[in-house]
Write a protein that holds these residues in place. Structure first.
Motif, PDB file in Angstrom:
ATOM      1  N   SER A  87     -40.323  37.527  25.686  1.00  0.00           N
ATOM      2  CA  SER A  87     -39.209  37.242  24.786  1.00  0.00           C
ATOM      3  C   SER A  87     -38.838  38.477  23.969  1.00  0.00           C
ATOM      4  CB  SER A  87     -39.571  36.086  23.858  1.00  0.00           C
ATOM      5  OG  SER A  87     -38.541  35.849  22.928  1.00  0.00           O
ATOM      6  N   GLU A  88     -39.840  39.224  23.509  1.00  0.00           N
ATOM      7  CA  GLU A  88     -39.594  40.426  22.709  1.00  0.00           C
ATOM      8  C   GLU A  88     -38.856  41.490  23.533  1.00  0.00           C
ATOM      9  OE1 GLU A  88     -43.423  41.623  21.327  1.00  0.00           O
ATOM     10  OE2 GLU A  88     -43.620  39.943  19.920  1.00  0.00           O
ATOM     11  N   VAL A  89     -39.275  41.652  24.790  1.00  0.00           N
ATOM     12  CA  VAL A  89     -38.624  42.645  25.653  1.00  0.00           C
ATOM     13  C   VAL A  89     -37.185  42.234  25.950  1.00  0.00           C
ATOM     14  CG1 VAL A  89     -38.601  43.632  27.973  1.00  0.00           C
ATOM     15  CG2 VAL A  89     -40.741  43.519  26.689  1.00  0.00           C
ATOM     16  N   LEU A  90     -36.984  40.977  26.330  1.00  0.00           N
ATOM     17  CA  LEU A  90     -35.644  40.513  26.685  1.00  0.00           C
ATOM     18  C   LEU A  90     -34.679  40.619  25.507  1.00  0.00           C
ATOM     19  CD1 LEU A  90     -36.500  37.396  28.881  1.00  0.00           C
ATOM     20  CD2 LEU A  90     -35.541  39.566  29.653  1.00  0.00           C
ATOM     21  N   SER A  91     -35.177  40.353  24.318  1.00  0.00           N
ATOM     22  CA  SER A  91     -34.305  40.422  23.141  1.00  0.00           C
ATOM     23  C   SER A  91     -33.894  41.860  22.823  1.00  0.00           C
ATOM     24  CB  SER A  91     -35.006  39.798  21.929  1.00  0.00           C
ATOM     25  OG  SER A  91     -36.132  40.569  21.538  1.00  0.00           O
ATOM     26  N   ALA A  92     -34.655  42.824  23.343  1.00  0.00           N
ATOM     27  CA  ALA A  92     -34.345  44.241  23.093  1.00  0.00           C
ATOM     28  C   ALA A  92     -33.412  44.831  24.142  1.00  0.00           C
ATOM     29  CB  ALA A  92     -35.632  45.055  23.045  1.00  0.00           C
ATOM     30  N   LEU A  93     -33.128  44.080  25.209  1.00  0.00           N
ATOM     31  CA  LEU A  93     -32.283  44.605  26.276  1.00  0.00           C
ATOM     32  C   LEU A  93     -30.822  44.233  26.044  1.00  0.00           C
ATOM     33  CD1 LEU A  93     -34.414  43.840  29.473  1.00  0.00           C
ATOM     34  CD2 LEU A  93     -34.288  45.964  28.148  1.00  0.00           C
ATOM     35  N   PRO A  94     -29.934  45.197  26.119  1.00  0.00           N
ATOM     36  CA  PRO A  94     -28.508  44.898  25.948  1.00  0.00           C
ATOM     37  C   PRO A  94     -27.954  44.163  27.157  1.00  0.00           C
ATOM     38  CG  PRO A  94     -28.803  47.211  26.498  1.00  0.00           C
ATOM     39  CD  PRO A  94     -30.179  46.643  26.326  1.00  0.00           C
ATOM     40  N   GLU A  95     -26.806  43.574  26.985  1.00  0.00           N
ATOM     41  CA  GLU A  95     -26.135  42.890  28.090  1.00  0.00           C
ATOM     42  C   GLU A  95     -25.888  43.879  29.226  1.00  0.00           C
ATOM     43  OE1 GLU A  95     -22.104  40.179  28.872  1.00  0.00           O
ATOM     44  OE2 GLU A  95     -22.594  40.904  26.860  1.00  0.00           O
TER      45      GLU A  95
ATOM     46  N   HIS B 276     -51.743  41.852  38.122  1.00  0.00           N
ATOM     47  CA  HIS B 276     -51.841  40.728  37.191  1.00  0.00           C
ATOM     48  C   HIS B 276     -51.873  39.426  37.982  1.00  0.00           C
ATOM     49  CE1 HIS B 276     -51.395  43.229  33.661  1.00  0.00           C
ATOM     50  NE2 HIS B 276     -50.352  43.817  34.221  1.00  0.00           N
ATOM     51  N   PRO B 277     -52.600  38.427  37.492  1.00  0.00           N
ATOM     52  CA  PRO B 277     -52.781  37.190  38.268  1.00  0.00           C
ATOM     53  C   PRO B 277     -51.527  36.329  38.316  1.00  0.00           C
ATOM     54  CG  PRO B 277     -53.835  37.010  36.119  1.00  0.00           C
ATOM     55  CD  PRO B 277     -53.380  38.430  36.240  1.00  0.00           C
ATOM     56  N   ALA B 278     -51.524  35.420  39.280  1.00  0.00           N
ATOM     57  CA  ALA B 278     -50.375  34.537  39.477  1.00  0.00           C
ATOM     58  C   ALA B 278     -50.084  33.696  38.236  1.00  0.00           C
ATOM     59  CB  ALA B 278     -50.621  33.637  40.686  1.00  0.00           C
ATOM     60  N   ASP B 279     -51.119  33.351  37.472  1.00  0.00           N
ATOM     61  CA  ASP B 279     -50.918  32.552  36.255  1.00  0.00           C
ATOM     62  C   ASP B 279     -50.003  33.263  35.265  1.00  0.00           C
ATOM     63  OD1 ASP B 279     -52.516  30.588  37.276  1.00  0.00           O
ATOM     64  OD2 ASP B 279     -54.242  31.009  35.988  1.00  0.00           O
ATOM     65  N   TYR B 280     -50.138  34.583  35.181  1.00  0.00           N
ATOM     66  CA  TYR B 280     -49.299  35.353  34.271  1.00  0.00           C
ATOM     67  C   TYR B 280     -47.848  35.334  34.748  1.00  0.00           C
ATOM     68  CZ  TYR B 280     -53.307  37.461  31.796  1.00  0.00           C
ATOM     69  OH  TYR B 280     -54.421  37.675  31.034  1.00  0.00           O
ATOM     70  N   ILE B 281     -47.669  35.472  36.050  1.00  0.00           N
ATOM     71  CA  ILE B 281     -46.324  35.445  36.617  1.00  0.00           C
ATOM     72  C   ILE B 281     -45.694  34.076  36.394  1.00  0.00           C
ATOM     73  CG2 ILE B 281     -44.968  35.693  38.735  1.00  0.00           C
ATOM     74  CD1 ILE B 281     -47.193  37.542  39.776  1.00  0.00           C
ATOM     75  N   ARG B 282     -46.481  33.041  36.579  1.00  0.00           N
ATOM     76  CA  ARG B 282     -45.954  31.697  36.393  1.00  0.00           C
ATOM     77  C   ARG B 282     -45.555  31.451  34.927  1.00  0.00           C
ATOM     78  NH1 ARG B 282     -45.849  27.431  39.726  1.00  0.00           N
ATOM     79  NH2 ARG B 282     -47.293  28.383  41.205  1.00  0.00           N
ATOM     80  N   ALA B 283     -46.301  32.019  33.998  1.00  0.00           N
ATOM     81  CA  ALA B 283     -45.955  31.880  32.583  1.00  0.00           C
ATOM     82  C   ALA B 283     -44.590  32.501  32.305  1.00  0.00           C
ATOM     83  CB  ALA B 283     -47.028  32.520  31.712  1.00  0.00           C
ATOM     84  N   ALA B 284     -44.339  33.675  32.899  1.00  0.00           N
ATOM     85  CA  ALA B 284     -43.034  34.322  32.740  1.00  0.00           C
ATOM     86  C   ALA B 284     -41.954  33.543  33.485  1.00  0.00           C
ATOM     87  CB  ALA B 284     -43.100  35.764  33.245  1.00  0.00           C
ATOM     88  N   TYR B 285     -42.301  33.042  34.649  1.00  0.00           N
ATOM     89  CA  TYR B 285     -41.367  32.236  35.441  1.00  0.00           C
ATOM     90  C   TYR B 285     -40.922  31.004  34.658  1.00  0.00           C
ATOM     91  CZ  TYR B 285     -39.676  29.302  39.304  1.00  0.00           C
ATOM     92  OH  TYR B 285     -38.919  28.497  40.105  1.00  0.00           O
TER      93      TYR B 285
END
Length: 223
Positions: A9-17, A28-37
């Motif tokens: 969320s912090e990274v996405l909020s810093a990216l411009p349109e 990184h494990p699949a669990d981490y990817i799923r959390a972002a997914y």
């Protein structure tokens, strides 16, 4: 678990349109990817064929996988059936193999040409002159199963922000040159992939349309 959702969320909020995030999930494990997914992220980057295949088989099928590392020609056949984009095409030989395997798979594979601009010999990529030579040769025009969508590069690993910005500017100017000369009528040639965890805040001010961020989102490598 590392606070993936919060960091994402912090990274996405810093990216411009207009700037997309490629979440670099290698090591990184699949669990981490799923959390972002689960937070809506669909674009992930991997750099090892076996790890990528395993995650592709285990995780949701609407994920867009980008191959972001140095790709050996003998590995192309394993990822071409499902990869969304190959970001690091650094030779005509590799481009030919992608065409060959994409044709066999009956699909068109999107690619980026990787530039070597950083002042580090360990980095892969085409020099600007080598990239000009590849495009001027014209063989890529006959590759019906490959779509060149833009350029990718990595800046030098340095604390000198002025140098990093200069390298991003070189890439941005070269993109404009190539776009005007070879892809002016091709809207698919639009991607400028530069900026990583340590320098993406600079990259977005220097033409980047895709940033590749891993550690900031997923933390230290797990394996």
């Amino acid at each position: 678990m590392y606070p993936v959702k919060q960091k994402l969320s912090e990274v996405l909020s810093a990216l411009p349109e207009g700037v997309r995030l490629v979440a670099i999930s290698k090591y990184h494990p699949a669990d981490y990817i799923r959390a972002a997914y689960d937070e809506g992220q669909r674009l992930f980057g991997e750099s090892h064929e076996q790890e990528l295949r395993q995650k592709h088989d285990e995780l949701p099928k609407d994920i867009e996988w980008h191959f972001i590392g140095h790709l050996q020609t003998n590995k192309v056949k394993y990822i071409v059936p499902y990869i969304s984009m190959i970001e690091a095409v650094d030779s005509l030989k590799l481009l030919r193999e992608i065409q060959k395997q994409a044709q066999k798979a009956g699909r068109v594979v999107r690619v980026l040409l990787e530039l070597h601009i950083a002042e580090e010999a360990t980095k892969y990529g085409l020099t600007l002159d080598a990239c000009r030579e590849l495009l001027a040769g014209g063989e890529w025009r006959e590759m019906a199963n490959v779509q060149i969508c833009g350029l990718m590069m990595m800046a030098s690993n340095t604390d000198d922000e002025a140098q990093i910005c200069r390298e991003f500017d070189v890439a941005a100017r070269f993109f404009d040159e190539v776009k005007a000369q070879y892809f002016a009528a091709n809207p698919a040639f639009c991607e400028r992939s530069w900026g990583m965890s340590d320098d993406y805040h600079l990259a977005v001010g220097h033409g980047s349309t895709m940033v590749r961020i891993g550690t900031t989102i997923f933390g230290p490598r797990v394996y």
